[in-house]
Design a protein around this motif. Structure first.
Motif, PDB file in Angstrom:
ATOM      1  N   ASP A   1       0.851  -1.191   0.000  1.00  0.00           N
ATOM      2  CA  ASP A   1       0.000   0.000   0.000  1.00  0.00           C
ATOM      3  C   ASP A   1       0.887   1.241   0.000  1.00  0.00           C
TER       4      ASP A   1
ATOM      5  N   ARG B   1      -8.679  -4.088  -0.913  1.00  0.00           N
ATOM      6  CA  ARG B   1      -9.242  -3.030  -0.074  1.00  0.00           C
ATOM      7  C   ARG B   1      -9.012  -3.298   1.411  1.00  0.00           C
ATOM      8  N   LEU B   2      -9.084  -2.233   2.190  1.00  0.00           N
ATOM      9  CA  LEU B   2      -8.860  -2.336   3.628  1.00  0.00           C
ATOM     10  C   LEU B   2      -9.801  -3.345   4.278  1.00  0.00           C
ATOM     11  N   HIS B   3     -11.085  -3.301   3.874  1.00  0.00           N
ATOM     12  CA  HIS B   3     -12.072  -4.163   4.521  1.00  0.00           C
ATOM     13  C   HIS B   3     -11.960  -5.625   4.095  1.00  0.00           C
TER      14      HIS B   3
ATOM     15  N   LEU C   1      -8.843  -7.241   3.827  1.00  0.00           N
ATOM     16  CA  LEU C   1      -7.582  -7.824   4.267  1.00  0.00           C
ATOM     17  C   LEU C   1      -7.774  -8.894   5.339  1.00  0.00           C
ATOM     18  N   ASN C   2      -8.662  -8.646   6.268  1.00  0.00           N
ATOM     19  CA  ASN C   2      -8.844  -9.566   7.385  1.00  0.00           C
ATOM     20  C   ASN C   2     -10.281 -10.054   7.473  1.00  0.00           C
TER      21      ASN C   2
ATOM     22  N   VAL D   1      -2.413  -2.647  -2.735  1.00  0.00           N
ATOM     23  CA  VAL D   1      -3.241  -2.677  -1.536  1.00  0.00           C
ATOM     24  C   VAL D   1      -3.653  -1.235  -1.231  1.00  0.00           C
ATOM     25  N   GLU D   2      -4.897  -1.063  -0.803  1.00  0.00           N
ATOM     26  CA  GLU D   2      -5.403   0.281  -0.515  1.00  0.00           C
ATOM     27  C   GLU D   2      -4.517   0.990   0.511  1.00  0.00           C
ATOM     28  N   LYS D   3      -4.261   2.265   0.242  1.00  0.00           N
ATOM     29  CA  LYS D   3      -3.448   3.083   1.127  1.00  0.00           C
ATOM     30  C   LYS D   3      -4.031   3.103   2.531  1.00  0.00           C
TER      31      LYS D   3
ATOM     32  N   ALA E   1      -3.337   0.704   4.853  1.00  0.00           N
ATOM     33  CA  ALA E   1      -3.455  -0.636   5.414  1.00  0.00           C
ATOM     34  C   ALA E   1      -2.264  -1.015   6.292  1.00  0.00           C
ATOM     35  N   ASN E   2      -1.148  -0.282   6.153  1.00  0.00           N
ATOM     36  CA  ASN E   2       0.099  -0.669   6.826  1.00  0.00           C
ATOM     37  C   ASN E   2       0.443  -2.133   6.519  1.00  0.00           C
ATOM     38  N   PHE E   3       0.240  -2.474   5.248  1.00  0.00           N
ATOM     39  CA  PHE E   3       0.428  -3.852   4.794  1.00  0.00           C
ATOM     40  C   PHE E   3       1.895  -4.092   4.471  1.00  0.00           C
TER      41      PHE E   3
END
Length: 485
Positions: A83, A202-204, A206-207, A302-304, A306-308
């Motif tokens: 991200d 997207r953020l939603h 990821l998990n 990955v969406e910005k 996310a700290n991915f």
């Protein structure tokens, strides 16, 4: 990495201000129960229609043999899944948000708009206060208007002392296809004509405890893997455009290609859950090639925010490096499939989005070079007339059939031309071979259509002339839709 150095080289600067249009309006009530819904397609959380290229998947795909190449100049660089600076944030605009004007970069005549072919300032009806562009050179940001269902896509967006500027703007619909079409060929700030929202992890998601992402991913490749438009097409369906300097590419993969891992690829041996989820997605949906990167074997986005980090605990991990290279080596071009399923698991028909005729260009008084007062409106995809007491007749001589390679009809193809108008306006299609009229639809009112065979002769010998008439004592607009039967 979008390159538009020559993409608007012949455009005359325009001070046109883009304002909210009835062509994209929806009630706030609809927006808050529709576009912000957490289930179903065509929403902020699950963009595009169920049978869009992004939400569809192949059954028993046939794969090619060409392997993605490793970095040439930086052999130690590994594939990117992040991200970071070249990803994008997706920002929700609500009914309570106010408008914002985006200006062109210093020294330019405005923001580049490939759909209108002009430079002009852009006024977005609703602009959330949390917009932060990506920090990389591309400066991507996506603003999703949940009142109108429009994704506003920006390239090189920046904010300096409260003044927003951008190099390029494009838009697409949340319930659309997520790619351009021959009539509206650039619908986002990716080189392939797609918005950066498309294919984004997207953020939603990821998990969400699912074994795979429920859509195809977006992928970029380096110049030494992408094709150049000379020895092989620089883009293929569903992409509708490519970088203006694609001729520098030296590989074999066009933009718009769907890449997949083969069914035999063993994802269970990958070292992390994050990699297994990505690889499972690449086996089921694959990834569409939408952009070019610099010397990275492949990049996924990955969406910005996310700290991915693909490395566990942010520490360098040689097993992850090995896994990424296995994925690179395993991905192949999809050449076909037994069949296709949409996002609901239902059989998917043939490719959509085949409208061929754009309304862009100069609308003049017939037989003159004088502007008629009618204007092309990108958000309506129509020619728009002011409220007038006398009927305006206008003609567009500059319009050709689609800019999209390979979309021009073959001779004797059965075609349909239909009218989408309001306020009493009418639309007419003429095809000319030199000074000879090859086809004339006559003026059509809203909902009318005609069927005909495409004229014989070389496509370059045919020219398109669009004519439109306004309504009287009311604002009006007209759009023609040309498509194969």
């Amino acid at each position: 990495m979008r390159n538009r150095a020559t993409w608007l080289h012949s455009i005359i600067a325009s001070g046109m201000l883009l304002a909210a249009s009835t062509g994209i309006m929806a009630s706030a009530a609809q927006a808050q129960t529709g576009y912000t819904a957490t289930t179903g397609f065509g929403t902020f959380y699950k963009p595009f229609q169920a049978d869009s290229p992004w939400n569809s998947r192949p059954v028993n795909p046939f794969l090619g043999t060409y392997q993605l190449r490793k970095p040439l100049l930086n052999p130690d660089w590994i594939p990117s899944i992040s991200d970071g600076a070249y990803s994008v944030g997706v920002f929700m605009a609500r009914a309570s948000d106010g408008p914002m004007t985006i200006y062109g970069k210093p020294g330019t005549a405005g923001v580049g708009d490939p759909d209108t072919g002009q430079y002009h300032d852009i006024t977005i009806p609703r602009w959330p206060d949390n917009v932060v562009p990506a920090t990389g050179e591309d400066g991507h940001a996506e603003v999703v208007d949940t009142v109108t269902g429009v994704i506003h896509s920006f390239y090189q967006l920046t904010n300096k002392n409260g003044r927003w500027t951008a190099t390029m703007y494009a838009w697409t619909r949340l319930e659309g296809r997520g790619f351009g079409d021959p009539a509206h060929w650039s619908q986002g700030a990716r080189s392939a004509g797609a918005p950066p929202t498309a294919g984004l992890i997207r953020l939603h998601e990821l998990n969400d405890n699912k074994p795979h992402y429920e859509h195809a991913l977006a992928i970029s490749l380096p110049a030494h893997t992408l094709s150049n438009g000379i020895t092989r097409a620089s883009y293929v369906y569903p992409a509708t455009t490519a970088d203006t300097n694609a001729w520098l590419n030296t590989g074999k993969i066009p933009l718009g290609t769907r890449l997949m891992l083969p069914a035999s690829f063993d994802t269970s041996t990958l070292s992390t859950a994050a990699l297994r989820k990505i690889a499972n997605t690449l086996k089921l949906y694959g990834a569409y090639v939408v952009d070019r990167n610099y010397d990275t074997a492949f990049s996924l986005y990955v969406e910005k925010g996310a700290n991915f980090n693909i490395m566990p605990n942010g520490q360098w991990n040689t097993r992850v490096v090995s896994d990424l290279d296995r994925i690179r080596a395993g991905m192949r071009e999809v050449l076909g499939a037994d069949s296709w399923l949409d996002g609901n698991g239902a059989p998917k028909g043939g490719p959509g989005g085949k409208g061929l005729l754009s309304m862009r260009g100069d609308w003049l008084l017939p037989g003159t070079s004088t502007p008629s007062g009618a204007k092309y409106d990108t958000w309506m995809q129509a020619v728009k007339f002011p409220n007038t007491a006398r009927k305006i007749t206008t003609v567009n001589y500059s319009n050709g059939i689609s800019k999209v390679a390979g979309s021009n009809p073959a001779a004797r193809t059965p075609m349909r031309f239909s009218a989408v108008t309001a306020g009493g306006a009418m639309i007419r299609l003429q095809l000319w071979k030199g000074y000879s009229l090859a086809y004339d639809s006559g003026y059509l009112a809203n909902g009318s259509e005609v069927k005909f065979e495409w004229p014989t002769g070389a496509p370059a010998a045919l020219s398109v002339r669009l004519l439109a008439e306004s309504g009287v004592n009311t604002a009006s607009h007209a759009r023609g839709v040309l498509e194969p039967q």
